[in-house]
Design an enzyme around this catalytic site. Structure first.
Site, PDB file in Angstrom:
ATOM      1  N   LEU A  13      32.603  25.025  26.885  1.00 52.10           N
ATOM      2  CA  LEU A  13      33.445  24.131  27.613  1.00 52.10           C
ATOM      3  C   LEU A  13      32.348  23.058  28.392  1.00 52.10           C
ATOM      4  CD1 LEU A  13      35.931  23.002  29.181  1.00 52.10           C
ATOM      5  CD2 LEU A  13      35.636  24.723  30.844  1.00 52.10           C
ATOM      6  N   ASP A  37      20.882  29.458  38.443  1.00 52.10           N
ATOM      7  CA  ASP A  37      21.395  30.800  38.528  1.00 52.10           C
ATOM      8  C   ASP A  37      22.509  30.634  39.601  1.00 52.10           C
ATOM      9  OD1 ASP A  37      22.073  33.355  38.714  1.00 52.10           O
ATOM     10  OD2 ASP A  37      20.285  34.048  39.033  1.00 52.10           O
ATOM     11  N   ALA A  59      30.335  31.238  33.929  1.00 49.90           N
ATOM     12  CA  ALA A  59      31.179  32.472  33.974  1.00 49.90           C
ATOM     13  C   ALA A  59      30.815  33.730  33.311  1.00 49.90           C
ATOM     14  CB  ALA A  59      32.607  32.006  33.500  1.00 49.90           C
ATOM     15  N   TRP A  60      31.043  34.769  33.564  1.00 49.35           N
ATOM     16  CA  TRP A  60      31.016  36.141  32.886  1.00 49.35           C
ATOM     17  C   TRP A  60      32.125  35.955  31.906  1.00 49.35           C
ATOM     18  CZ3 TRP A  60      27.884  40.780  33.245  1.00 49.35           C
ATOM     19  CH2 TRP A  60      28.428  41.967  32.575  1.00 49.35           C
ATOM     20  N   THR A  61      32.081  35.918  30.681  1.00 50.43           N
ATOM     21  CA  THR A  61      33.374  36.027  29.651  1.00 50.43           C
ATOM     22  C   THR A  61      33.598  36.913  28.651  1.00 50.43           C
ATOM     23  OG1 THR A  61      31.945  34.770  28.112  1.00 50.43           O
ATOM     24  CG2 THR A  61      33.310  33.312  29.664  1.00 50.43           C
ATOM     25  N   ASP A 101      44.043  32.499  32.911  1.00 51.85           N
ATOM     26  CA  ASP A 101      45.320  33.300  32.670  1.00 51.85           C
ATOM     27  C   ASP A 101      45.462  34.837  33.132  1.00 51.85           C
ATOM     28  OD1 ASP A 101      44.260  33.378  30.384  1.00 51.85           O
ATOM     29  OD2 ASP A 101      46.059  33.937  29.463  1.00 51.85           O
ATOM     30  N   TYR A 124      37.788  41.832  34.376  1.00 58.50           N
ATOM     31  CA  TYR A 124      37.506  40.311  34.225  1.00 58.50           C
ATOM     32  C   TYR A 124      38.557  39.592  34.846  1.00 58.50           C
ATOM     33  CZ  TYR A 124      37.918  35.683  32.044  1.00 58.50           C
ATOM     34  OH  TYR A 124      37.635  34.367  31.802  1.00 58.50           O
ATOM     35  N   TRP A 150      42.844  31.032  26.281  1.00 55.98           N
ATOM     36  CA  TRP A 150      42.805  31.106  24.581  1.00 55.98           C
ATOM     37  C   TRP A 150      41.803  29.762  24.274  1.00 55.98           C
ATOM     38  CZ3 TRP A 150      47.528  32.919  21.732  1.00 55.98           C
ATOM     39  CH2 TRP A 150      48.068  34.087  22.260  1.00 55.98           C
TER      40      TRP A 150
END
Length: 313
Positions: A13, A37, A59-61, A101, A124, A150
């Site tokens: 993104l 950081d 982000a931590w994804t 979401d 998460y 998504w």
């Protein structure tokens, strides 16, 4: 001229955000993990001054990984957002926080409104909710939470890319058909975030929560069939299966389609229908190349045994 700071700028993104902002002529500071950081409060406090709008795409994804490392995920998705929010409160900058979401349980039978009660079912989702709460606490007048879902795009691994890759290697693909959501192209979300940030900076968009996802809803199976169809492939190669066929460490919400009512308040259009987004994405160079490879391989694959393998969803 509006000055923007984009964190997570090297991500899927983030790269589309920087590109979209550059096209508008904005002054952009593109900060990736090597240059900022976000978990370092001092570094954040030094980076935010001089910017009018901050978009946090860092982000931590790793949804499954967060189950075993919730504290670490919360540090990135929650505590770090607090650092950014406090810095923006000090300088007067607008903050756009990208959320998910997964802050919802996914148990209702209708789209979630922006003010619907949250209830994440995995680590998460809980970590991202901490970040949302930090924005609301520190920036009640200049904080914006944009939930999405998504995501797929040209600059990172995604379900759409996986489907095209599998189409070039397997005769059939088994895909989950009992989890519902809203596929969202990162290019479409980036454009919407830029429009929201500009409206927010101009004082035209009310602060709070927005839902940045494609219109409509589908299942992972429905998305896979759309990818095959729009790429010119045989859709019957996609077969529906239950989510129980592919157990994962983290529990996933079953239905998390989101309502989009608030965009009208800020004069920002909602995103196009998810299928139209897929159509546009497949016309881009990266997905177009994958589609050509899949079409070239299809004649030799149809009728051969399917290869085993997990499919996201």
């Amino acid at each position: 001229m509006t000055r923007w700071l984009v964190t997570g700028a090297a991500g899927m993104l983030g790269r589309d955000l920087v590109a979209a902002l550059t096209e508008t002529g904005a002054v952009v500071t593109a900060a990736d993990r090597s240059t900022l950081d976000v978990t370092d409060a001092g570094a954040v406090a030094d980076a935010v001054p001089g910017h009018d709008v901050v978009v946090n795409a860092a982000a931590w994804t790793d949804v499954d990984g967060a189950e075993q490392a919730e504290a670490e995920a919360t540090e990135v998705n929650g505590v770090a957002v607090g650092h950014l929010a406090r810095a923006c409160a000090t300088t007067g900058a607008v903050l756009l926080q990208v959320s998910t979401d997964y802050v919802f349980a996914g148990t209702v039978g209708a789209p979630y409104a922006e003010d619907a009660p949250t209830g994440p079912v995995n680590a998460y989702g809980r970590s991202k909710l901490v970040g949302e709460e930090a924005v609301r606490r520190w920036l009640p007048r200049r904080g914006y939470v944009v939930r999405t879902a998504w995501l797929y795009g040209a600059h990172g691994p995604s379900f759409v890319a996986t489907m095209l890759d599998r189409a070039a290697r397997q005769s059939h693909v088994d895909v989950v058909d009992d989890v519902t959501g809203q596929p969202t192209w990162t290019t479409a979300l980036a454009g919407q975030l830029v429009a929201l940030g500009r409206a927010a900076h101009a004082g035209l968009a009310p602060p709070g929560t927005y839902h940045g996802t494609g219109a409509g809803r589908t299942t992972w199976y429905g998305l896979a069939r759309a990818v095959f169809d729009l790429a010119g492939l045989d859709v019957d190669r996609v077969r529906p299966v239950s989510r129980h066929r592919f157990p994962r460490p983290a529990l996933r919400p079953v239905r998390t389609d989101l309502g989009h009512a608030r965009w009208g308040e800020g004069g920002v259009p909602p995103q196009p229908h998810w299928r139209e987004q897929v159509r546009s994405a497949l016309a881009g160079a990266v997905f177009a190349d994958l589609g050509r490879a899949a079409r070239a391989a299809e004649p030799t694959l149809v009728g051969t045994p399917a290869l085993p393998g997990r499919v996201p969803g």
